[in-house]
Design a protein around this motif. Structure first.
Motif, PDB file in Angstrom:
ATOM      1  N   SER A  35       0.806  -1.214   0.000  1.00  0.00           N
ATOM      2  CA  SER A  35       0.000   0.000   0.000  1.00  0.00           C
ATOM      3  C   SER A  35       0.843   1.269   0.000  1.00  0.00           C
ATOM      4  O   SER A  35       0.311   2.364  -0.096  1.00  0.00           O
ATOM      5  CB  SER A  35      -0.931   0.003   1.213  1.00  0.00           C
ATOM      6  OG  SER A  35      -0.172   0.086   2.417  1.00  0.00           O
ATOM      7  N   GLY A  36       2.145   1.113   0.144  1.00  0.00           N
ATOM      8  CA  GLY A  36       3.030   2.272   0.181  1.00  0.00           C
ATOM      9  C   GLY A  36       3.388   2.734   1.566  1.00  0.00           C
ATOM     10  O   GLY A  36       4.135   3.703   1.725  1.00  0.00           O
ATOM     11  N   ALA A  37       2.857   2.047   2.608  1.00  0.00           N
ATOM     12  CA  ALA A  37       3.163   2.433   3.981  1.00  0.00           C
ATOM     13  C   ALA A  37       4.565   1.955   4.354  1.00  0.00           C
ATOM     14  O   ALA A  37       5.031   0.904   3.895  1.00  0.00           O
ATOM     15  CB  ALA A  37       2.136   1.835   4.929  1.00  0.00           C
ATOM     16  N   ALA A  38       5.229   2.720   5.203  1.00  0.00           N
ATOM     17  CA  ALA A  38       6.590   2.374   5.612  1.00  0.00           C
ATOM     18  C   ALA A  38       6.599   1.118   6.468  1.00  0.00           C
ATOM     19  O   ALA A  38       5.658   0.854   7.225  1.00  0.00           O
ATOM     20  CB  ALA A  38       7.212   3.527   6.382  1.00  0.00           C
ATOM     21  N   VAL A  39       7.671   0.342   6.338  1.00  0.00           N
ATOM     22  CA  VAL A  39       7.850  -0.871   7.142  1.00  0.00           C
ATOM     23  C   VAL A  39       9.051  -0.645   8.062  1.00  0.00           C
ATOM     24  O   VAL A  39      10.201  -0.763   7.622  1.00  0.00           O
ATOM     25  CB  VAL A  39       8.080  -2.110   6.251  1.00  0.00           C
ATOM     26  CG1 VAL A  39       8.285  -3.347   7.119  1.00  0.00           C
ATOM     27  CG2 VAL A  39       6.914  -2.301   5.289  1.00  0.00           C
ATOM     28  N   PRO A  40       8.799  -0.296   9.326  1.00  0.00           N
ATOM     29  CA  PRO A  40       9.932  -0.086  10.237  1.00  0.00           C
ATOM     30  C   PRO A  40      10.506  -1.413  10.738  1.00  0.00           C
ATOM     31  O   PRO A  40       9.852  -2.464  10.637  1.00  0.00           O
ATOM     32  CB  PRO A  40       9.302   0.708  11.387  1.00  0.00           C
ATOM     33  CG  PRO A  40       7.859   0.279  11.378  1.00  0.00           C
ATOM     34  CD  PRO A  40       7.506   0.011   9.944  1.00  0.00           C
ATOM     35  N   ALA A  41      11.744  -1.352  11.233  1.00  0.00           N
ATOM     36  CA  ALA A  41      12.418  -2.508  11.836  1.00  0.00           C
ATOM     37  C   ALA A  41      12.640  -3.646  10.847  1.00  0.00           C
ATOM     38  O   ALA A  41      12.836  -4.789  11.246  1.00  0.00           O
ATOM     39  CB  ALA A  41      11.660  -3.004  13.059  1.00  0.00           C
ATOM     40  N   ALA A  42      12.602  -3.351   9.558  1.00  0.00           N
ATOM     41  CA  ALA A  42      12.941  -4.382   8.559  1.00  0.00           C
ATOM     42  C   ALA A  42      14.461  -4.500   8.462  1.00  0.00           C
ATOM     43  O   ALA A  42      15.182  -3.505   8.562  1.00  0.00           O
ATOM     44  CB  ALA A  42      12.343  -4.030   7.209  1.00  0.00           C
ATOM     45  N   GLU A  43      14.941  -5.721   8.277  1.00  0.00           N
ATOM     46  CA  GLU A  43      16.383  -5.934   8.177  1.00  0.00           C
ATOM     47  C   GLU A  43      16.797  -6.014   6.707  1.00  0.00           C
ATOM     48  O   GLU A  43      16.240  -6.815   5.944  1.00  0.00           O
ATOM     49  CB  GLU A  43      16.796  -7.219   8.895  1.00  0.00           C
ATOM     50  CG  GLU A  43      18.301  -7.436   8.916  1.00  0.00           C
ATOM     51  CD  GLU A  43      18.714  -8.692   9.659  1.00  0.00           C
ATOM     52  OE1 GLU A  43      19.894  -8.779  10.064  1.00  0.00           O
ATOM     53  OE2 GLU A  43      17.863  -9.597   9.820  1.00  0.00           O
ATOM     54  N   VAL A  44      17.749  -5.179   6.329  1.00  0.00           N
ATOM     55  CA  VAL A  44      18.244  -5.135   4.956  1.00  0.00           C
ATOM     56  C   VAL A  44      19.715  -5.536   4.970  1.00  0.00           C
ATOM     57  O   VAL A  44      20.516  -4.970   5.725  1.00  0.00           O
ATOM     58  CB  VAL A  44      18.090  -3.725   4.342  1.00  0.00           C
ATOM     59  CG1 VAL A  44      18.616  -3.717   2.900  1.00  0.00           C
ATOM     60  CG2 VAL A  44      16.631  -3.288   4.374  1.00  0.00           C
ATOM     61  N   LYS A  45      20.070  -6.524   4.157  1.00  0.00           N
ATOM     62  CA  LYS A  45      21.450  -6.990   4.059  1.00  0.00           C
ATOM     63  C   LYS A  45      21.960  -6.799   2.636  1.00  0.00           C
ATOM     64  O   LYS A  45      21.281  -7.165   1.678  1.00  0.00           O
ATOM     65  CB  LYS A  45      21.559  -8.462   4.454  1.00  0.00           C
ATOM     66  CG  LYS A  45      21.255  -8.723   5.923  1.00  0.00           C
ATOM     67  CD  LYS A  45      21.495 -10.183   6.287  1.00  0.00           C
ATOM     68  CE  LYS A  45      21.262 -10.421   7.773  1.00  0.00           C
ATOM     69  NZ  LYS A  45      21.528 -11.831   8.163  1.00  0.00           N
ATOM     70  N   VAL A  46      23.145  -6.226   2.521  1.00  0.00           N
ATOM     71  CA  VAL A  46      23.786  -5.974   1.225  1.00  0.00           C
ATOM     72  C   VAL A  46      25.060  -6.805   1.174  1.00  0.00           C
ATOM     73  O   VAL A  46      25.953  -6.622   2.013  1.00  0.00           O
ATOM     74  CB  VAL A  46      24.100  -4.479   1.034  1.00  0.00           C
ATOM     75  CG1 VAL A  46      24.772  -4.242  -0.307  1.00  0.00           C
ATOM     76  CG2 VAL A  46      22.816  -3.651   1.150  1.00  0.00           C
ATOM     77  N   THR A  47      25.158  -7.718   0.209  1.00  0.00           N
ATOM     78  CA  THR A  47      26.272  -8.673   0.145  1.00  0.00           C
ATOM     79  C   THR A  47      27.058  -8.501  -1.143  1.00  0.00           C
ATOM     80  O   THR A  47      26.477  -8.458  -2.235  1.00  0.00           O
ATOM     81  CB  THR A  47      25.755 -10.116   0.228  1.00  0.00           C
ATOM     82  OG1 THR A  47      24.981 -10.271   1.421  1.00  0.00           O
ATOM     83  CG2 THR A  47      26.901 -11.110   0.238  1.00  0.00           C
ATOM     84  N   ASN A  48      28.385  -8.395  -1.012  1.00  0.00           N
ATOM     85  CA  ASN A  48      29.277  -8.325  -2.171  1.00  0.00           C
ATOM     86  C   ASN A  48      29.428  -9.720  -2.760  1.00  0.00           C
ATOM     87  O   ASN A  48      29.809 -10.668  -2.062  1.00  0.00           O
ATOM     88  CB  ASN A  48      30.639  -7.771  -1.747  1.00  0.00           C
ATOM     89  CG  ASN A  48      31.562  -7.521  -2.918  1.00  0.00           C
ATOM     90  OD1 ASN A  48      31.881  -8.418  -3.686  1.00  0.00           O
ATOM     91  ND2 ASN A  48      32.011  -6.289  -3.052  1.00  0.00           N
ATOM     92  N   ALA A  49      29.153  -9.872  -4.061  1.00  0.00           N
ATOM     93  CA  ALA A  49      29.178 -11.185  -4.685  1.00  0.00           C
ATOM     94  C   ALA A  49      30.579 -11.776  -4.747  1.00  0.00           C
ATOM     95  O   ALA A  49      30.752 -13.000  -4.690  1.00  0.00           O
ATOM     96  CB  ALA A  49      28.594 -11.103  -6.096  1.00  0.00           C
ATOM     97  N   ALA A  50      31.610 -10.944  -4.857  1.00  0.00           N
ATOM     98  CA  ALA A  50      32.973 -11.450  -4.998  1.00  0.00           C
ATOM     99  C   ALA A  50      33.613 -11.814  -3.673  1.00  0.00           C
ATOM    100  O   ALA A  50      34.328 -12.811  -3.563  1.00  0.00           O
ATOM    101  CB  ALA A  50      33.839 -10.420  -5.721  1.00  0.00           C
ATOM    102  N   THR A  51      33.358 -10.998  -2.644  1.00  0.00           N
ATOM    103  CA  THR A  51      34.025 -11.214  -1.357  1.00  0.00           C
ATOM    104  C   THR A  51      33.140 -11.886  -0.321  1.00  0.00           C
ATOM    105  O   THR A  51      33.640 -12.417   0.666  1.00  0.00           O
ATOM    106  CB  THR A  51      34.518  -9.876  -0.781  1.00  0.00           C
ATOM    107  OG1 THR A  51      33.383  -9.027  -0.513  1.00  0.00           O
ATOM    108  CG2 THR A  51      35.448  -9.177  -1.762  1.00  0.00           C
ATOM    109  N   GLY A  52      31.829 -11.834  -0.519  1.00  0.00           N
ATOM    110  CA  GLY A  52      30.911 -12.396   0.464  1.00  0.00           C
ATOM    111  C   GLY A  52      30.700 -11.519   1.678  1.00  0.00           C
ATOM    112  O   GLY A  52      29.995 -11.909   2.614  1.00  0.00           O
ATOM    113  N   VAL A  53      31.298 -10.338   1.708  1.00  0.00           N
ATOM    114  CA  VAL A  53      31.139  -9.419   2.838  1.00  0.00           C
ATOM    115  C   VAL A  53      29.712  -8.860   2.833  1.00  0.00           C
ATOM    116  O   VAL A  53      29.208  -8.409   1.800  1.00  0.00           O
ATOM    117  CB  VAL A  53      32.166  -8.279   2.760  1.00  0.00           C
ATOM    118  CG1 VAL A  53      31.906  -7.237   3.848  1.00  0.00           C
ATOM    119  CG2 VAL A  53      33.571  -8.825   2.891  1.00  0.00           C
TER     120      VAL A  53
END
Length: 389
Positions: A35-53
């Protein structure tokens, strides 16, 4: 006194941080529901494909998140929140100093279910007004490099003017020539060069260019509206070095050329075939095309920091090493000019410098010069005019 010293050191660190342009990228965005409402406390993970960091971030009350200090490369963005399906977006490219806006829309469902986003349009960096071009690893690897110097590819950027001497690959190590460029009509020496965000300047030119196999990519900015790169009137070239990855990898190379592989230029041919310069002999040709050998060689190696039974740095700690050597025995042109006087010249006879020209002095008739000159020495040109030498 201790407090004053501490404050002074902190101020220096702050100035250093502001003065350098960070080559690392960022991913920011907002997590919302259908609906476009904000979702607080969501966990977002960003992973480097080459290093796995992996870098983790939690959304605030407005649903915003940010992942900072990302090395250029390919990333996967994942998001999870209670009551919603998991979200995954792969093959997201972060380039030099990029600030990408990636909004995430979560669907209602179990966390064990995943929504994979694969077919999307390329992201445009809309968070600043900088203009320029990114020279990526593919172009550095596949395009010919003058002297093996990756920075020479900046010449293809729109609005950049090259003021360097053309077609001189052996000058690639001479950064004053390679980096002699201007942007949008500015004079040479008005472009700032940096490596991994650290200033890389020697006076008004670049101080150093790493081996091409060590370069991940670099960004050429021709309109620097960001204050972090507003140190000069022209543009900015920010180069990023490669990092080690979870796999050991390396390269070896050797580039060789010599005078036997190079054709003579118009000036060499003119001198060789000119009868006035002497007969065409092998000895004469050696002075026209002397020994010229160029050898450029090197290699790279990198991977995770791994000490058996002590430390395994996979997906955590990495290293990389590169070396390039340049050897250039021989001479540039040949011995066209001699600065040591001959025996005759040391005794006062310079007639050999005149060749077949006619000369005279104040009391003698015109004749072929020979022996010591008396004063004044007179020379006749092709029209018969008598000139004092």
């Amino acid at each position: 006194m201790k407090t004053i010293t501490t404050i002074f050191v902190l101020c220096l660190l702050a100035v250093a941080a502001v003065s350098a342009q960070d080559s690392r990228g960022q991913i920011i965005g907002r997590v919302n529901d259908a609906s476009g409402a904000a979702v607080p406390a969501a966990e977002v993970k960003v992973t480097n494909a080459a290093t796995g960091v992996t870098l983790s971030s939690t959304t605030n009350e407005q649903g915003n998140y940010e992942a900072l200090y990302l090395q250029p490369g390919i990333y996967t963005v994942r998001a999870t929140a209670t009551g919603f399906k998991s979200y995954a977006r792969e093959n997201l490219e972060v380039r030099v100093s990029d600030r990408l806006n990636v909004d995430i829309s979560l669907e209602l469902g179990a966390v064990t279910e995943t929504v994979n986003v694969t077919a999307t349009t390329p992201l445009l960096e809309s968070t600043n007004a900088n203009l320029g071009d990114v020279v990526d690893e593919r172009r550095i690897t596949e395009l010919p490099l003058s002297g093996g110097n990756a920075i020479t590819l900046m010449r293809f950027t729109t609005g950049l003017n090259d003021y360097a001497a053309p077609n001189h690959p052996s000058l690639a190590a001479g950064m004053d020539a390679v980096s002699n460029v201007g942007v949008n009509g500015t004079r040479g020496g008005n472009v700032e060069f940096s490596v991994n965000g650290v200033p890389n300047m020697a006076s008004t030119f670049a101080a150093y260019s790493p081996p091409a196999d060590m370069v991940q990519e670099f960004k050429v900015q021709t309109s620097t509206y960001d204050a972090s790169v507003g140190h000069v009137g022209g543009g900015n070239v920010n180069l990023v070095l490669k990092s080690g990855t979870n796999k050991f990898h390396g390269s070896l190379y050797e580039f060789h050329t010599n005078n036997s592989l190079q054709a003579t230029d118009i000036f060499q041919r003119q001198f060789y075939y000119d009868p006035a310069s002497g007969p065409q002999t092998p000895e004469k040709f050696k002075t026209v095309s002397p020994q010229t050998i160029l050898n450029r060689f090197g290699g790279t190696i990198g991977g995770p920091v791994w000490v058996p039974k002590v430390y395994n740095g996979k997906s955590r700690t990495f290293w990389i090493y590169g070396y390039e050597g340049f050897r250039r025995p021989g001479v540039e042109r040949g011995n066209y000019f001699y600065t040591v006087p001959t025996a005759a010249q040391r005794s006062g006879d310079f007639s050999a410098l005149l060749g077949a020209n006619q000369c005279t002095n104040a009391t003698a008739t015109v004749g072929v010069c020979g022996g010591a000159f008396t004063t004044p020495l007179m020379v006749t040109d092709n029209t018969g005019r008598s000139l004092q030498a």
